[in-house]
Design a protein around this motif. Structure first.
Motif, PDB file in Angstrom:
ATOM      1  N   VAL A  55      36.436  29.816  -5.071  1.00 34.36           N
ATOM      2  CA  VAL A  55      37.550  29.723  -4.130  1.00 34.36           C
ATOM      3  C   VAL A  55      37.661  28.274  -3.656  1.00 34.36           C
ATOM      4  CG1 VAL A  55      38.497  30.525  -1.930  1.00 34.36           C
ATOM      5  CG2 VAL A  55      37.168  32.095  -3.367  1.00 34.36           C
ATOM      6  N   ALA A  56      38.855  27.696  -3.808  1.00 39.24           N
ATOM      7  CA  ALA A  56      39.095  26.303  -3.405  1.00 39.24           C
ATOM      8  C   ALA A  56      38.045  25.373  -4.025  1.00 39.24           C
ATOM      9  CB  ALA A  56      39.095  26.175  -1.891  1.00 39.24           C
ATOM     10  N   ASP A  57      37.790  25.580  -5.316  1.00 37.21           N
ATOM     11  CA  ASP A  57      36.854  24.766  -6.095  1.00 37.21           C
ATOM     12  C   ASP A  57      35.399  24.907  -5.651  1.00 37.21           C
ATOM     13  OD1 ASP A  57      38.870  23.686  -7.732  1.00 37.21           O
ATOM     14  OD2 ASP A  57      39.314  22.134  -6.237  1.00 37.21           O
ATOM     15  N   THR A  58      35.096  25.901  -4.809  1.00 38.33           N
ATOM     16  CA  THR A  58      33.724  26.142  -4.374  1.00 38.33           C
ATOM     17  C   THR A  58      33.215  27.440  -4.990  1.00 38.33           C
ATOM     18  OG1 THR A  58      34.125  25.038  -2.261  1.00 38.33           O
ATOM     19  CG2 THR A  58      32.203  26.488  -2.395  1.00 38.33           C
ATOM     20  N   PRO A  59      32.213  27.375  -5.860  1.00 37.93           N
ATOM     21  CA  PRO A  59      31.698  28.593  -6.492  1.00 37.93           C
ATOM     22  C   PRO A  59      30.766  29.373  -5.570  1.00 37.93           C
ATOM     23  CG  PRO A  59      30.493  26.690  -7.300  1.00 37.93           C
ATOM     24  CD  PRO A  59      31.562  26.155  -6.383  1.00 37.93           C
ATOM     25  N   HIS A  60      30.855  30.690  -5.644  1.00 39.49           N
ATOM     26  CA  HIS A  60      29.976  31.585  -4.884  1.00 39.49           C
ATOM     27  C   HIS A  60      29.325  32.543  -5.882  1.00 39.49           C
ATOM     28  CE1 HIS A  60      31.792  30.258  -1.080  1.00 39.49           C
ATOM     29  NE2 HIS A  60      32.945  30.294  -1.746  1.00 39.49           N
ATOM     30  N   ARG A  61      28.009  32.529  -5.917  1.00 34.99           N
ATOM     31  CA  ARG A  61      27.296  33.380  -6.860  1.00 34.99           C
ATOM     32  C   ARG A  61      27.374  34.835  -6.411  1.00 34.99           C
ATOM     33  NH1 ARG A  61      23.865  32.640 -10.947  1.00 34.99           N
ATOM     34  NH2 ARG A  61      22.351  34.280 -11.420  1.00 34.99           N
ATOM     35  N   ALA A  62      27.667  35.729  -7.343  1.00 31.82           N
ATOM     36  CA  ALA A  62      27.773  37.152  -7.013  1.00 31.82           C
ATOM     37  C   ALA A  62      26.396  37.743  -6.752  1.00 31.82           C
ATOM     38  CB  ALA A  62      28.453  37.902  -8.155  1.00 31.82           C
ATOM     39  N   PRO A  63      26.295  38.701  -5.836  1.00 30.89           N
ATOM     40  CA  PRO A  63      25.023  39.383  -5.606  1.00 30.89           C
ATOM     41  C   PRO A  63      24.544  40.095  -6.865  1.00 30.89           C
ATOM     42  CG  PRO A  63      26.565  39.831  -3.819  1.00 30.89           C
ATOM     43  CD  PRO A  63      27.345  39.158  -4.914  1.00 30.89           C
ATOM     44  N   THR A 109      23.259  43.752   4.664  1.00 25.75           N
ATOM     45  CA  THR A 109      22.916  42.583   5.480  1.00 25.75           C
ATOM     46  C   THR A 109      24.093  41.623   5.579  1.00 25.75           C
ATOM     47  OG1 THR A 109      20.610  42.769   4.771  1.00 25.75           O
ATOM     48  CG2 THR A 109      21.305  40.672   5.741  1.00 25.75           C
ATOM     49  N   SER A 110      24.794  41.432   4.454  1.00 28.41           N
ATOM     50  CA  SER A 110      25.945  40.532   4.447  1.00 28.41           C
ATOM     51  C   SER A 110      27.025  41.063   3.521  1.00 28.41           C
ATOM     52  CB  SER A 110      25.519  39.128   3.994  1.00 28.41           C
ATOM     53  OG  SER A 110      26.643  38.284   3.867  1.00 28.41           O
ATOM     54  N   LEU A 111      28.270  40.967   3.969  1.00 29.70           N
ATOM     55  CA  LEU A 111      29.413  41.363   3.154  1.00 29.70           C
ATOM     56  C   LEU A 111      30.317  40.162   2.875  1.00 29.70           C
ATOM     57  CD1 LEU A 111      30.349  44.764   4.852  1.00 29.70           C
ATOM     58  CD2 LEU A 111      29.333  44.450   2.599  1.00 29.70           C
ATOM     59  N   ASP A 112      29.767  38.958   3.054  1.00 30.64           N
ATOM     60  CA  ASP A 112      30.578  37.754   2.880  1.00 30.64           C
ATOM     61  C   ASP A 112      31.204  37.672   1.498  1.00 30.64           C
ATOM     62  OD1 ASP A 112      29.960  37.025   5.432  1.00 30.64           O
ATOM     63  OD2 ASP A 112      28.453  35.524   4.893  1.00 30.64           O
ATOM     64  N   PHE A 113      30.415  37.956   0.463  1.00 32.68           N
ATOM     65  CA  PHE A 113      30.955  37.845  -0.893  1.00 32.68           C
ATOM     66  C   PHE A 113      32.071  38.855  -1.109  1.00 32.68           C
ATOM     67  CE2 PHE A 113      31.236  38.787  -5.385  1.00 32.68           C
ATOM     68  CZ  PHE A 113      31.263  37.517  -5.948  1.00 32.68           C
ATOM     69  N   GLU A 114      31.861  40.092  -0.668  1.00 33.07           N
ATOM     70  CA  GLU A 114      32.886  41.121  -0.839  1.00 33.07           C
ATOM     71  C   GLU A 114      34.171  40.738  -0.117  1.00 33.07           C
ATOM     72  OE1 GLU A 114      31.641  45.062   0.024  1.00 33.07           O
ATOM     73  OE2 GLU A 114      29.870  44.954  -1.263  1.00 33.07           O
ATOM     74  N   GLU A 115      34.047  40.167   1.071  1.00 35.09           N
ATOM     75  CA  GLU A 115      35.232  39.779   1.825  1.00 35.09           C
ATOM     76  C   GLU A 115      35.974  38.640   1.144  1.00 35.09           C
ATOM     77  OE1 GLU A 115      33.525  39.007   5.618  1.00 35.09           O
ATOM     78  OE2 GLU A 115      33.418  41.136   6.177  1.00 35.09           O
ATOM     79  N   ARG A 116      35.234  37.679   0.604  1.00 34.87           N
ATOM     80  CA  ARG A 116      35.880  36.585  -0.145  1.00 34.87           C
ATOM     81  C   ARG A 116      36.583  37.131  -1.378  1.00 34.87           C
ATOM     82  NH1 ARG A 116      30.872  33.572   0.853  1.00 34.87           N
ATOM     83  NH2 ARG A 116      31.259  31.983   2.452  1.00 34.87           N
ATOM     84  N   LEU A 117      35.904  38.062  -2.036  1.00 35.15           N
ATOM     85  CA  LEU A 117      36.483  38.646  -3.243  1.00 35.15           C
ATOM     86  C   LEU A 117      37.777  39.388  -2.917  1.00 35.15           C
ATOM     87  CD1 LEU A 117      35.876  38.982  -6.272  1.00 35.15           C
ATOM     88  CD2 LEU A 117      34.673  41.103  -5.706  1.00 35.15           C
ATOM     89  N   ALA A 118      37.770  40.125  -1.809  1.00 33.69           N
ATOM     90  CA  ALA A 118      38.965  40.862  -1.405  1.00 33.69           C
ATOM     91  C   ALA A 118      40.121  39.912  -1.089  1.00 33.69           C
ATOM     92  CB  ALA A 118      38.651  41.731  -0.188  1.00 33.69           C
ATOM     93  N   ARG A 119      39.823  38.834  -0.368  1.00 29.87           N
ATOM     94  CA  ARG A 119      40.881  37.873  -0.023  1.00 29.87           C
ATOM     95  C   ARG A 119      41.430  37.187  -1.270  1.00 29.87           C
ATOM     96  NH1 ARG A 119      37.368  36.610   4.383  1.00 29.87           N
ATOM     97  NH2 ARG A 119      36.551  34.832   3.219  1.00 29.87           N
ATOM     98  N   THR A 120      40.540  36.819  -2.195  1.00 32.27           N
ATOM     99  CA  THR A 120      40.972  36.109  -3.400  1.00 32.27           C
ATOM    100  C   THR A 120      41.830  36.989  -4.293  1.00 32.27           C
ATOM    101  OG1 THR A 120      38.976  34.754  -3.368  1.00 32.27           O
ATOM    102  CG2 THR A 120      40.179  34.869  -5.446  1.00 32.27           C
ATOM    103  N   LEU A 121      41.342  38.195  -4.543  1.00 32.12           N
ATOM    104  CA  LEU A 121      42.064  39.072  -5.452  1.00 32.12           C
ATOM    105  C   LEU A 121      43.268  39.726  -4.788  1.00 32.12           C
ATOM    106  CD1 LEU A 121      39.023  40.739  -7.245  1.00 32.12           C
ATOM    107  CD2 LEU A 121      40.398  38.796  -7.996  1.00 32.12           C
ATOM    108  N   GLY A 122      43.353  39.649  -3.481  1.00 33.39           N
ATOM    109  CA  GLY A 122      44.479  40.231  -2.766  1.00 33.39           C
ATOM    110  C   GLY A 122      45.786  39.517  -3.010  1.00 33.39           C
ATOM    111  N   THR A 123      45.711  38.320  -3.644  1.00 32.97           N
ATOM    112  CA  THR A 123      46.948  37.592  -3.930  1.00 32.97           C
ATOM    113  C   THR A 123      47.725  38.238  -5.075  1.00 32.97           C
ATOM    114  OG1 THR A 123      45.806  36.126  -5.473  1.00 32.97           O
ATOM    115  CG2 THR A 123      45.928  35.419  -3.174  1.00 32.97           C
TER     116      THR A 123
END
Length: 277
Positions: A55-63, A109-123
């Protein structure tokens, strides 16, 4: 993260991956041509592992464990690294629609990745590019999800594996076990045709007959008679629908077992091979 958000994510994941079936010449095209020669059929019965979300050229590793699996009945199931999901899809004129999306609501413990994924794919409007065993799902802004074909796994054996129940199912709906009951319900089928374990509250033993047609019949269980917390008793009541001589269907995928009664109710479980009965 809400059920709606997770379901929306599942929809878009399904839309993107199955959307590779928009070509008319199946099996043609180059490995690197977006969606060329890639049809929905080429993705089925394969576990696709989500590696990264950029997202925005910043990679996030999937759980670990984040994946998608498509079948030949226009259905997709998977895991976001925390929550499981399943859904149906429909492709018309190159536009894919999610139907009856369901997901669990595990508190992780954390849902950060899922939330980013939802926002990204929501487009929406995801472009699908397949390069041999790699898929890329790209938004109009250039954000993208990278998936790779998982190596083939030999399913855990039905017999001799300790199957720990993780979710209860009802048709296309799945729900995590009630809080405080996780890990308690389990089943092991021995070579002598006996099933034993725990239904969330009481221990049980029953006959187990494995059919050649992917069916399993569990006899009337002999059980202990403990009274447990209401949540545990509800879990036990739900699992008892699989017994009493009903011919239920079973499906093995990797270390996962799905049991479904004739009325559509059932359960999924995770296996630990070589457990003692």
């Amino acid at each position: 993260m809400t059920v709606a958000a997770i379901a929306a994510t599942a929809a878009l994941l399904t839309t993107a991956a199955c959307g590779t079936g928009t070509t008319t010449d199946e099996g043609k095209g180059t490995d690197k041509d977006p969606a060329a020669g890639t049809t929905a059929g080429t993705l089925t019965d394969t576990r696709w592992t989500i590696r990264t979300l950029t997202v925005a050229d910043t990679p996030h590793r999937a759980p670990e464990g984040t994946h998608l699996t498509f079948d030949d009945k226009a259905q997709v199931s998977g895991n976001y690294g925390c929550n499981d999901f399943q859904a149906r899809t429909d492709l018309k004129g190159g536009v894919l629609t999610l139907k009856d999306a369901t997901s669990t609501e595990t508190a992780c413990t954390s849902l950060d990745f899922e939330e980013r994924l939802a926002r990204t794919l929501g487009t929406g409007g995801l472009t699908v590019t397949r390069e041999k065993d790699t898929l890329r799902l790209t938004t109009s802004k250039g954000d993208h999800v990278e998936l790779t074909r998982a190596k083939a796994e030999e399913p855990a054996p039905l017999v001799g594996t300790r199957w720990t129940v993780t979710t209860l199912t009802d048709g296309t709906t799945s729900a995590s076990l009630p809080a405080g009951t996780e890990g308690k319900a389990h089943l092991t089928i021995a070579k002598d045709g006996r099933a034993s374990g725990n239904l969330g509250c009481n221990r049980f033993s029953a006959t187990a007959t494995i059919g050649d047609d992917g069916t399993l019949t569990l006899g009337t269980p002999a059980m202990t008679r403990m009274m447990c917390a209401p949540a545990a008793m509800r879990t036990e009541k739900a699992l008892l629908r699989l017994f009493d001589g009903k011919k239920i269907t079973y499906e093995l995928t990797g270390d996962s077992l799905t049991l479904t009664a004739p009325d559509g109710k059932g359960a999924t479980a995770t296996g630990t091979p070589r457990a003692r009965p």
